[in-house]
Motif scaffolding. Structure first.
Motif, short mmCIF file in Angstrom:
data_model
loop_
_atom_site.label_atom_id
_atom_site.label_comp_id
_atom_site.label_asym_id
_atom_site.label_seq_id
_atom_site.Cartn_x
_atom_site.Cartn_y
_atom_site.Cartn_z
N GLU A 1 24.38 30.46 -17.85
CA GLU A 1 24.94 29.09 -17.78
C GLU A 1 24.53 28.37 -16.49
O GLU A 1 24.43 27.15 -16.46
N HIS A 2 24.29 29.14 -15.43
CA HIS A 2 23.97 28.52 -14.14
C HIS A 2 22.51 28.09 -14.00
O HIS A 2 22.14 27.42 -13.05
N ILE A 3 21.69 28.51 -14.95
CA ILE A 3 20.26 28.18 -14.83
C ILE A 3 19.74 27.49 -16.09
O ILE A 3 18.57 27.55 -16.40
N SER B 1 28.72 20.58 -19.27
CA SER B 1 27.42 21.16 -19.57
C SER B 1 27.40 22.65 -19.27
O SER B 1 26.75 23.43 -19.98
N LEU B 2 28.16 23.09 -18.26
CA LEU B 2 28.27 24.54 -18.00
C LEU B 2 28.96 25.26 -19.16
O LEU B 2 28.49 26.30 -19.63
N VAL B 3 30.06 24.70 -19.61
CA VAL B 3 30.83 25.34 -20.69
C VAL B 3 30.01 25.34 -21.98
O VAL B 3 29.97 26.35 -22.71
N ARG B 4 29.33 24.25 -22.26
CA ARG B 4 28.47 24.21 -23.45
C ARG B 4 27.36 25.27 -23.36
O ARG B 4 27.12 26.01 -24.30
N GLY B 5 26.72 25.33 -22.21
CA GLY B 5 25.65 26.31 -22.01
C GLY B 5 26.17 27.72 -22.24
O GLY B 5 25.58 28.51 -22.98
N THR C 1 19.90 23.31 -23.20
CA THR C 1 21.19 23.36 -23.91
C THR C 1 21.09 22.59 -25.22
O THR C 1 21.55 23.06 -26.26
N SER C 2 20.48 21.42 -25.19
CA SER C 2 20.47 20.62 -26.42
C SER C 2 19.52 21.21 -27.46
O SER C 2 19.79 21.19 -28.65
N ARG C 3 18.41 21.83 -27.01
CA ARG C 3 17.52 22.51 -27.97
C ARG C 3 18.21 23.73 -28.58
O ARG C 3 18.05 24.03 -29.77
N LEU C 4 18.96 24.43 -27.75
CA LEU C 4 19.68 25.61 -28.21
C LEU C 4 20.73 25.20 -29.26
O LEU C 4 20.86 25.83 -30.31
N ASP C 5 21.43 24.12 -28.97
CA ASP C 5 22.45 23.60 -29.87
C ASP C 5 21.82 23.30 -31.24
O ASP C 5 22.33 23.70 -32.29
N ASN C 6 20.68 22.63 -31.19
CA ASN C 6 19.96 22.27 -32.40
C ASN C 6 19.47 23.53 -33.14
O ASN C 6 19.65 23.68 -34.35
N PHE C 7 18.88 24.46 -32.40
CA PHE C 7 18.37 25.70 -32.99
C PHE C 7 19.46 26.49 -33.70
O PHE C 7 19.26 27.07 -34.76
N LEU C 8 20.66 26.48 -33.10
CA LEU C 8 21.78 27.24 -33.66
C LEU C 8 22.54 26.46 -34.73
O LEU C 8 23.54 26.94 -35.27
N ASN C 9 22.07 25.24 -35.00
CA ASN C 9 22.69 24.35 -35.99
C ASN C 9 24.11 23.92 -35.60
O ASN C 9 25.02 23.93 -36.40
N TYR C 10 24.24 23.52 -34.35
CA TYR C 10 25.47 22.89 -33.82
C TYR C 10 26.75 23.67 -34.11
O TYR C 10 27.66 23.17 -34.78
#
Ligand SMILES: [Zn+2]
Length: 218
Positions: A102-104, A71-75, A110-119
């Motif tokens: 990444e630490h906060i 989750s850190l690396v993904r963030g 993270t999952s909203r960001l992933d979705n917003f950026l279109n994975y």
């Protein structure tokens, strides 16, 4: 500032601690800390069940540690995409501020960001963004200094280090650039490149930190 537990988790992850033992020396080198600090922190992390620690052999991540590292690396990598795409950050600025963010960043963000950026599959520096379950799409690569002269390839990834990123960006190198070595000076001297039809010179040291497609047949 001394690296915190999360930096240790990331370092162990990047050194292959998902499925193999990583020795203390490598962790100390990566984080640029004294071996004694590594031993102390690993002791804490073992008590928190983030790692399995075998004295004199090394460390690997437990399931709990693996999830935290992923989750850190993904963030980190998703923030980099966001900062460059939407806030006009440079290559090195994106990496610097992603280190902080990444630490906060809670899992929900993270999952909203992933979705917003279109994975996105890769960060702006070409590192694969792991899926939430930790799967990564690995492409075979080699460093540019090993590419034979006259063979065409593409830039796929660069090491995330501030000075290097600024240097490469100044030279117009981006992920996906077509690249071909025209000449290589003796004794690890500079490389002359054909970069998208432009002639560019870079140091041998930088070429060791640029990853290109694996040459076929090697
Ligand atoms: Zn990155």
């Amino acid at each position: 500032m001394t690296p915190n537990k999360e930096d240790y988790l990331k370092a162990i992850y990047k050194l292959g601690g998902l499925n193999e033992l990583v020795n203390n020396k490598k962790i100390a080198e990566t984080l640029q800390v004294a071996p004694a600090s590594v031993t102390e922190m690993l002791g804490k992390m073992k008590r928190e069940e983030l790692i399995h620690y075998e004295p004199y052999k090394g460390t690997y991540l437990t399931d709990k540690g693996m999830h935290a590292a992923i989750s850190l690396v993904r963030g980190h990598r998703l923030w980099e995409v966001f900062l460059m795409r939407h806030l006009g950050y440079s290559w090195s600025e994106a990496h610097e501020d992603a280190e902080l963010l990444e630490h906060i960043t809670p899992a929900r963000l993270t999952s909203r960001l992933d979705n917003f950026l279109n994975y996105p599959a890769y960060c702006p520096h070409g590192s694969a963004i792991p899926h939430p379950d930790g799967q990564v799409d690995l492409v075979p690569m080699q460093t540019l200094n090993l590419l034979p002269v006259g063979v065409n390839s593409h830039v796929r990834r660069v090491t995330e280090e501030k000075e290097l990123l600024d240097y490469l960006q100044e030279n117009g190198i981006v992920i996906g650039s077509s690249i071909c070595i025209i000449g290589m000076a003796a004794y690890e001297g500079p490389l002359t490149l054909d970069l998208e039809g432009r002639r560019v010179q870079i140091s041998y040291k930088a070429a060791c930190q640029i990853y290109v497609d694996q040459t076929e047949g090697l």
